[in-house]
Design a protein around this motif. Structure first.
Motif, short mmCIF file in Angstrom:
data_model
loop_
_atom_site.label_atom_id
_atom_site.label_comp_id
_atom_site.label_asym_id
_atom_site.label_seq_id
_atom_site.Cartn_x
_atom_site.Cartn_y
_atom_site.Cartn_z
N TRP A 56 -30.98 23.73 -48.37
CA TRP A 56 -31.75 23.21 -49.50
C TRP A 56 -30.83 22.64 -50.57
O TRP A 56 -29.74 23.16 -50.80
N VAL A 72 -41.84 22.83 -54.72
CA VAL A 72 -42.02 21.52 -54.09
C VAL A 72 -41.27 20.45 -54.88
O VAL A 72 -40.54 19.63 -54.32
N TYR A 76 -37.93 21.33 -52.53
CA TYR A 76 -38.28 20.58 -51.31
C TYR A 76 -38.03 19.09 -51.50
O TYR A 76 -37.35 18.45 -50.68
N THR A 79 -34.47 17.95 -51.56
CA THR A 79 -33.88 18.05 -50.22
C THR A 79 -34.32 16.87 -49.35
O THR A 79 -33.51 16.29 -48.61
N TYR A 80 -35.61 16.50 -49.43
CA TYR A 80 -36.08 15.33 -48.69
C TYR A 80 -35.32 14.08 -49.13
O TYR A 80 -34.87 13.27 -48.31
N SER A 113 -35.74 20.64 -44.26
CA SER A 113 -36.92 19.82 -44.55
C SER A 113 -38.10 20.14 -43.66
O SER A 113 -39.24 19.75 -43.95
N ARG A 116 -41.81 23.09 -44.68
CA ARG A 116 -43.23 22.93 -45.01
C ARG A 116 -43.87 21.82 -44.18
O ARG A 116 -44.99 21.38 -44.50
N SER A 132 -43.96 12.35 -49.00
CA SER A 132 -42.75 12.68 -48.25
C SER A 132 -42.55 11.71 -47.08
O SER A 132 -41.43 11.23 -46.84
#
Length: 356
Positions: A56, A72, A76, A79-80, A113, A116, A132
């Motif tokens: 992460w 998120v 998240y 990281t995306y 990634s 979720r 995303s």
């Protein structure tokens, strides 16, 4: 003390937002065709150093307990974005593929990634998924995975499910969490995937739509070794069913306005169709017939052929080996297995009713 704590909390939030905006700025620079220049590389390498061992890139303070929506936004999504940034960097500058710092960080980021499955939080879960997917599409993720399939097999498998998830999302009925704009965005993203698929048939080929065990890549390869995978798709105004062929129960589709059945589009040669005709028992009135059909891939309509059992054939449950093959294919392509479960339960209820 309360005021001090409040100010400290505000400062922490402002710091996280500033760092998130810095990541987004680098992403926008590369996504819009910007160069992998010295300034960009230095910025990204500094960001790589902040990656956690878990993969992460969390902007949250160490040890912070945060709500799901905050995670998120500040764990998240960064990281995306950084995973997408590194993919774009490698595609722009292939020499970076030999840099273990870049590639190992990217592999960890892509694995994280998957946590979720790219979905957001709560009622906005699907909208978060769309956001995303959009950023990964803009990063040319499909091209990256095709070139570097072994960086993160987990993420490659997840990415394979995205078109199917989008298709079922586009087919949803409107409710207070899902509006026309969400539907249009789903279709737009499906079209972006479809643009990468080769829908051009070779001479003498035709499209075949598989909804049963022939969705399995391993099975179709055995039966039709020259079959070409084209895309996932939806067969509109039909529902999945399970009916008896001459000797056992298999999948079929029944007409049902407003319903839809997930399918896989294959390109087959005449020899392939001849083999399938024999496998499906074409010519036997108790077996399948081959019919024309049209499926949807986003806004695109594709015409081809499909095998169906007569709706006069009795309902029933197939052997578990058969349904296991379908379940594995549904999972691989991102289709919800509840469609199979619902069809099995309905077939069993109809079978019991007919016996009473």
């Amino acid at each position: 003390m309360k005021t001090t704590g409040f100010n400290q909390e505000n400062a922490a939030i402002e710091n996280m937002e500033n760092r998130a905006e810095q990541i987004k700025a680098v992403y926008r620079h590369l996504a819009r065709g910007g160069d992998w220049d010295e300034e960009t590389e230095n910025t990204v390498r500094h960001m790589i150093q902040q990656q956690q061992a878990s993969g992460w890139w969390s902007l949250l303070p160490a040890g912070a307990q945060a709500e799901s929506d905050v995670r998120v936004d500040f764990m998240y999504m960064p990281t995306y974005l950084l995973s997408a940034i590194l993919m774009m960097a490698v595609l722009k500058t292939p020499a970076l593929a030999n840099d273990p710092v870049i590639m190992e960080a990217l592999g960890r980021g892509l694995n994280a990634s998957c946590g979720r499955s790219l979905f957001g939080h709560g009622y906005d879960s699907y909208r978060g998924f769309l956001e995303s997917v959009r950023l990964f599409i803009e990063a040319k993720t499909s091209a990256f995975i095709k070139t570097y399939p072994d960086i993160s097999p987990r993420f490659a498998a997840l990415w394979k499910t995205v078109p199917g998830t989008l298709m079922l999302g586009a087919a949803r009925h409107r409710d207070w969490t899902y509006d026309d704009q969400t539907k249009r965005e789903s279709i737009r993203l499906i079209d972006a995937f479809a643009a990468k698929s080769d829908f051009h048939l070779k001479p003498s080929e035709a499209f075949y739509f598989a909804y049963g065990s022939n969705m399995s890549e391993a099975q179709i390869e055995k039966r039709c070794p020259y079959a070409r995978f084209i895309s996932a798709a939806l067969l509109p105004d039909y529902q999945l069913s399970f009916r008896k062929s001459s000797s056992a129960y298999y999948a079929s589709v029944d007409k049902a306005m407003g319903s839809h059945v997930p399918v896989i589009v294959w390109a087959l040669t005449p020899n392939d169709f001849d083999k399938l005709d024999r496998c499906e028992g074409v010519g036997n009135p108790e077996c399948y017939v081959r019919e024309k059909a049209t499926v949807l891939v986003g806004s695109k309509k594709v015409s081809g052929e499909i095998y169906v059992l007569s709706e006069a054939r009795p309902f029933g449950k197939p052997e578990s080996k058969y349904t296991d093959t379908m379940l594995a294919a549904y999972a691989a392509f991102g289709f919800p297995v509840r469609i199979i479960d619902d069809a099995l339960n309905y077939a069993e209820s109809q079978r019991q009713s007919s016996n009473n």
